[in-house]
Design an enzyme around this catalytic site. Structure first.
Site, PDB file in Angstrom:
ATOM      1  N   HIS F  54       0.854  -1.194   0.068  1.00 26.06           N
ATOM      2  CA  HIS F  54       0.124   0.029  -0.034  1.00 26.06           C
ATOM      3  C   HIS F  54       0.863   1.346   0.033  1.00 26.06           C
ATOM      4  O   HIS F  54       0.330   2.315  -0.003  1.00 26.06           O
ATOM      5  CB  HIS F  54      -1.041   0.024   1.054  1.00 26.06           C
ATOM      6  CG  HIS F  54      -1.982  -0.968   1.167  1.00 26.06           C
ATOM      7  ND1 HIS F  54      -2.986  -1.176   0.050  1.00 26.06           N
ATOM      8  CD2 HIS F  54      -2.190  -2.181   1.938  1.00 26.06           C
ATOM      9  CE1 HIS F  54      -3.539  -2.278   0.234  1.00 26.06           C
ATOM     10  NE2 HIS F  54      -3.291  -2.840   1.434  1.00 26.06           N
ATOM     11  N   ARG F  79       6.780  -5.736   3.211  1.00 21.51           N
ATOM     12  CA  ARG F  79       5.740  -6.122   2.911  1.00 21.51           C
ATOM     13  C   ARG F  79       5.364  -6.234   1.317  1.00 21.51           C
ATOM     14  O   ARG F  79       5.264  -4.973   0.772  1.00 21.51           O
ATOM     15  CB  ARG F  79       4.716  -5.418   3.503  1.00 21.51           C
ATOM     16  CG  ARG F  79       3.136  -6.058   3.227  1.00 21.51           C
ATOM     17  CD  ARG F  79       2.121  -5.641   4.051  1.00 21.51           C
ATOM     18  NE  ARG F  79       1.640  -4.600   3.852  1.00 21.51           N
ATOM     19  CZ  ARG F  79       0.514  -3.706   4.301  1.00 21.51           C
ATOM     20  NH1 ARG F  79      -0.148  -4.573   5.417  1.00 21.51           N
ATOM     21  NH2 ARG F  79       0.080  -2.481   4.351  1.00 21.51           N
ATOM     22  N   ASP F  93      16.569 -10.810  -2.198  1.00 22.83           N
ATOM     23  CA  ASP F  93      17.779 -10.554  -3.076  1.00 22.83           C
ATOM     24  C   ASP F  93      18.450  -9.111  -2.944  1.00 22.83           C
ATOM     25  O   ASP F  93      19.494  -9.145  -2.745  1.00 22.83           O
ATOM     26  CB  ASP F  93      17.577 -10.721  -4.459  1.00 22.83           C
ATOM     27  CG  ASP F  93      17.450 -12.396  -5.043  1.00 22.83           C
ATOM     28  OD1 ASP F  93      17.657 -13.218  -4.066  1.00 22.83           O
ATOM     29  OD2 ASP F  93      17.251 -12.617  -5.897  1.00 22.83           O
ATOM     30  N   GLU F 154      -5.989 -11.625   7.280  1.00 23.72           N
ATOM     31  CA  GLU F 154      -6.694 -10.565   7.263  1.00 23.72           C
ATOM     32  C   GLU F 154      -8.171 -10.513   6.540  1.00 23.72           C
ATOM     33  O   GLU F 154      -8.748  -9.620   6.042  1.00 23.72           O
ATOM     34  CB  GLU F 154      -6.017  -9.189   6.920  1.00 23.72           C
ATOM     35  CG  GLU F 154      -5.198  -9.727   5.420  1.00 23.72           C
ATOM     36  CD  GLU F 154      -4.347  -8.367   4.980  1.00 23.72           C
ATOM     37  OE1 GLU F 154      -4.408  -7.364   5.624  1.00 23.72           O
ATOM     38  OE2 GLU F 154      -3.451  -8.702   4.124  1.00 23.72           O
ATOM     39  N   ASP F 180      -8.405  -4.560   7.074  1.00 25.70           N
ATOM     40  CA  ASP F 180      -8.832  -5.672   6.091  1.00 25.70           C
ATOM     41  C   ASP F 180      -9.727  -6.827   6.721  1.00 25.70           C
ATOM     42  O   ASP F 180     -10.914  -7.008   6.331  1.00 25.70           O
ATOM     43  CB  ASP F 180      -7.864  -6.430   5.403  1.00 25.70           C
ATOM     44  CG  ASP F 180      -7.282  -5.619   4.056  1.00 25.70           C
ATOM     45  OD1 ASP F 180      -8.446  -5.055   3.473  1.00 25.70           O
ATOM     46  OD2 ASP F 180      -6.201  -5.266   3.813  1.00 25.70           O
TER      47      ASP F 180
HETATM   48 MG   LIG Z   1      -4.222  -5.382   4.779  1.00 28.87          MG
END
Ligand SMILES: [Mg+2]
Ligand SMILES: [Mg+2]
Ligand SMILES: [Mg+2]
Ligand SMILES: [Mg+2]
Ligand SMILES: [Mg+2]
Ligand SMILES: [Mg+2]
Lengths: 261, 261, 261, 261, 261, 261
Positions: F54, F79, F93, F154, F180
């Site tokens: 996000h 994330r 990596d 979530e 979520d």
């Molecule tokens: Mg989420």
């Protein structure tokens, strides 16, 4: 001419015009230039579609272009590189107000596109509107209502499944891909207006009529006036790369011996 | 149509054409798009001038554009942001084969421009051709001979000093800045072709004749054919930002109420 | 030494050499530096492969590197991050003339790779050659013929399916991944030339022989002369990150007490 | 091996070694690659000098490289594009711990360089250590003491003024520019180790002896061991662009007909 | 709350407020983040000043930030890296509506700043408003009237020349640099609100009164309410880097042993 | 306070603390600013999580942030945008030492996440640690042991499958996505600390207890002290975008009429 930014979120001006039955006219960006996006935005067409599929549009470029467009009342759309929830989410979080999903071949794929565009219960979009909070806002239900989800019908498989795709709940309209459809049907990659083969025209008309029946908008690129006459409700009047290319072709080079000729 | 890269260095094709008396035709890049630079380059005009002064051209952008142009036989020029040895050196090291120096008002400033463009003994350019080694090469004398140094006459002060500027050794030609010259003379900022005031036209003709006397090329933007007829040997036929803007203005928006109208 | 750009499109020089049976030699870029790509390109090896999988290669970086390579006759390849039609399409549209697809484990995955590399009827690539029009051109049939599709065999699963992968129509050759293959077989991640275990060497030979039977090229990294002697037709002689690292290791630091020692 | 970041600010490890009389060895970055800077940093040489003058180093690139180097105990230096207080301030604020100022021709220019490197009363640097606060810290007096100011002697004019430059208070040492000095004296642009002309070697020795008399370090590029033997206290052992170029030149291309040969 | 974009050009809302005698409140950006600039812009303070002198603000970053701010009614200012016509021109062409010029020490330097900010006859700005055409517009006289030119008084030399600087025609106001002024006077680098030394406070008051006499606005950073009470008409309430730093300092780290403590 | 870089590879300090039962505290980056990442890193929290899902985090941005963090002892987590082996491999990596995988709904998806995080035999990660070699090092077994794999629960589907997800071998812990999860359960998108609905709190407690039973850490965002009290072992104390936003909201704007009010 400019959108106010309020806690309640904007309305999607493009979607509102489409729902009112207006023929909307837009421009597309494939060169990856935020400055062209800003110039286009200030020309106040109904929409700009940023092409992540075939354009030179990285994630950074997309974000810069969405920022550039935000100063205008033009609605920003992103054609994502593929029917992928991660890419659709990133575009929406970054401020796209509508998504064009390429290569949707059947109802299952259309449902995936819809699910990626909307939060529960209409879909499975993940929460995190980092820039979208400045645009359509932060109310999941309102955002679900405003986001525009357009899917592309551009293969023979999609043509065979046209009604199930068009009628998929949450699909707001169809964006026609005449070049890919042409290739898939064995024709050269031409825009709608370049098409003369009757079979190809019949395929396109079949898609258009499916949209009429399902009360969905159909869009593609072309001349706004003639496309409106042909029954299209959404017309991308020009792509930046083509504007540049055709403008260059008209320049007088005096007596130059040109490349390749 | 393509330049070979050899240890001996390239010749500057644009300079060679100018010295042969050909009228050269080019394009300019202000949008900061390497993709437009590449499209322009493949159109194989005589030159592309990258505008660092008024264009959206960072150092990174300039380098990317120079790389894009290198696939063609088009000669890359950079208009630097100001008459500054550091900026001129960076542009040349990055592969520009000619420099356009804005706001040169007298012989001393012209000499600074020349000195920045060439190594000792013609100038004081510093050694380090990081990308230029791929282009004009690594022989200081050859590079000095090939680099094109154009200075802009675009103020009333420069107009008063036109002969001393034009005749400065190492100045290969003049690039006219009609908009700045106009402002400086109390007129609006117009291109040559838009100018109708007799006094402004007389000022431009005075510059042109100084170039004729000194056997230096004079360039500016405009229509190649009419500019050649008017005695210009170098004509920038189009700027990317203007191509986009004028192309957008011609698009049919159906019944849209436009911004600002 | 340089490719002309014509409406008819270029031929893929690398593919032509491979089909003629020449052993081709290339370099790979993992550092994400367009300047290194340009330096490599001007060295005129047969190919450069841009590593999007393990290299520091964003989409923007890939595009800049493809622009840098275009000034030479070196053929640009992209190893995509994964076997994904969207990524393969973006690389090809941006001007890659061949694709290396990692982790292809069976015929179905090989078919997906092929389908992403070619337009109908050989595949399902989507139309929009934004930079590729400057390279292999705009004729779908010609482009299909010229694009090189290499798939990587680098797991025990792939080893078990080696013949069906190698014989998949549209697969032009195999790129061997000895490090991943080694890990998958329980060995350390070594290049071919570092491998001494007989079982690992036997596995590699099994893949090579499958290529010989199917008349497909096999490539990997290593010393060109010894790899040619070992039956490889395509050899990546060096990777930029390794060139830097090994060059640094040889520098005399006088009496320095080194990190970690 | 790693520097701690404390409110009190770091000490400049390179300056400390120089003051202790150690011969320091470094690497230089001209390719504009933060990844190479990081690789170099982890090799733990005494310094890295980022070349903004002749390298492909934008402001963004310089910042990224300074961030990359910060994980090591290597001292970051920036060679600015020119003797300009704005550029010197930006490099120091971004975290450079020393500055190499090119083309310093006399004491007045040396004083300008010193003034730009230090706060009042030693200079006129402006306050705003946006990243430097993480490095040399925020105490003006301590920072003034730690920052390293090296000026380049690389023209015949500078040679004539060598003692006044070297003895300018606040100049910590001289960085020799043999290529520019050579050009300025009518010789080809060679590194120290390539120089064989007695007159050029005598000029360099004159500079070196001025440094000895004034107790200032003298640096340049070359082989550490032989340069130390020749009386240099600071040796840039390699430049990234040259490492790549010479490594590529050694690769076996089998039977290739090379470019330009 | 949003500015319309019209052919006639915008008015400079900040300048209008200042001329009406309002105390204007702004934010500054040093982190080089266009997203923070957009967040700040949508908070609808009176101005944002983008710091090119001490911030991490490349030309590309500045352009992106100016684009981000354009969606709001906030007036964008740029503090240029130095008193340089090229940098001032680039910032104005890119859309800055006002310039803050650091380190102006006397009337001659103030006149240079003014001349760079305005077209003839008030100055010598060069014509080419690539993005500024979307903002203050394209009429030279109107743009000259609207552009805000603020100069910084921040050295003992400037303090001695305060009246001649303040009264320079075309200088719209003074931006105080308390940290640099403090260093120059032998004090630590503190903001106005941190200053307690009577001599330093007297110096600042002397500058403020010179502004009052000359009817020029005076600005600096600090708490809006107390700064207004102290007679400042322009207050930068916060800088992004400090917001982040002080917010982080307040976070509860549980039992962590902190760095440096 | 700083990690040494050794051939043997680093240990994952965050994982070690978690395994010792410490409550770890971190910060998250969504603004895409490497400078904020560096500021956060030097504050020496236990971890920074870079949000690619996000946040405004392109691949280039992620790499720059990982470089910025490497100067500290803070452990970098990414994330990823989605549960995709290509994205997970690129993050590892590039130097991430742990991965947070969003939207993991069942054991099969958890196994995919694990497989992407680790080399054979624990997984199928592909070999190529371009920057990771500077961090966790190059021994596959050691790297497999050190990499942290956290999956997000979530959705209502994940809630139903909580035990099978939590107990998947190789899953080191759960990162809770309360917003979520809330949407998926028909509630508004709130953080844990904002949640008051008993049913939503019960769902979260059910997940937490599954972690307790399986001896896995559970993390989410919130106030470190109260979250520790509530049984969370990993607490993201702040996100950059929220720090900026809430800091701006507290600024005194004098009498301004605010946007939207
Ligand atoms: Mg989420
Ligand atoms: Mg299509
Ligand atoms: Mg001009
Ligand atoms: Mg592999
Ligand atoms: Mg030099
Ligand atoms: Mg200051």
């Amino acid at each position: 001419m400019v959108q106010t930014v309020s806690p309640a979120g904007n309305i999607n001006l493009l979607k509102a015009k489409i729902l009112r039955g207006e023929t909307v006219v837009g421009l597309s960006c494939a060169l990856g230039s935020a400055q062209i996006a800003e110039e286009f935005a200030l020309a106040e067409f109904d929409y700009i579609y940023i092409d992540q599929q075939h354009g030179l549009t990285s994630q950074d470029t997309m974000i810069e272009m969405l920022r550039a467009i935000a100063r205008s009342s033009t609605t920003p759309l992103v054609r994502v590189a593929q029917n992928n929830a991660g890419l659709i989410g990133q575009a929406l979080d970054a401020g796209a107000e509508g998504i064009i999903v390429p290569m949707v071949n059947n109802a299952a794929e259309a449902q995936l596109a819809v699910a990626a565009c909307r939060y529960f219960p209409q879909g499975r979009r993940s929460w995190g509107p980092i820039r979208a909070k400045y645009g359509l806002g932060t109310d999941p239900a309102a955002v679900n209502r405003e986001v525009l989800c357009l899917v592309m019908i551009e293969t023979s498989e999609a043509l065979a499944n046209v009604d199930e795709i068009v009628q998929t709940p949450g699909v707001d309209g169809i964006y026609l891909g005449p070049a890919d459809l042409g290739i898939s049907l064995g024709f050269p990659p031409l825009a709608f207006e370049q098409t003369t083969d009757e079979r190809q025209l019949a395929a396109i008309e079949r898609i258009r009529l499916a949209c009429v029946r399902a009360d969905r908008v159909i869009g593609t690129s072309g001349d706004p006036r003639s496309m409106r006459a042909a029954g299209f409700g959404m017309v991308t009047a020009a792509m930046d790369a083509m504007l540049i290319r055709s403008a260059v072709a008209k320049i007088d080079r005096l007596d130059a011996v040109l490349a390749g000729s």
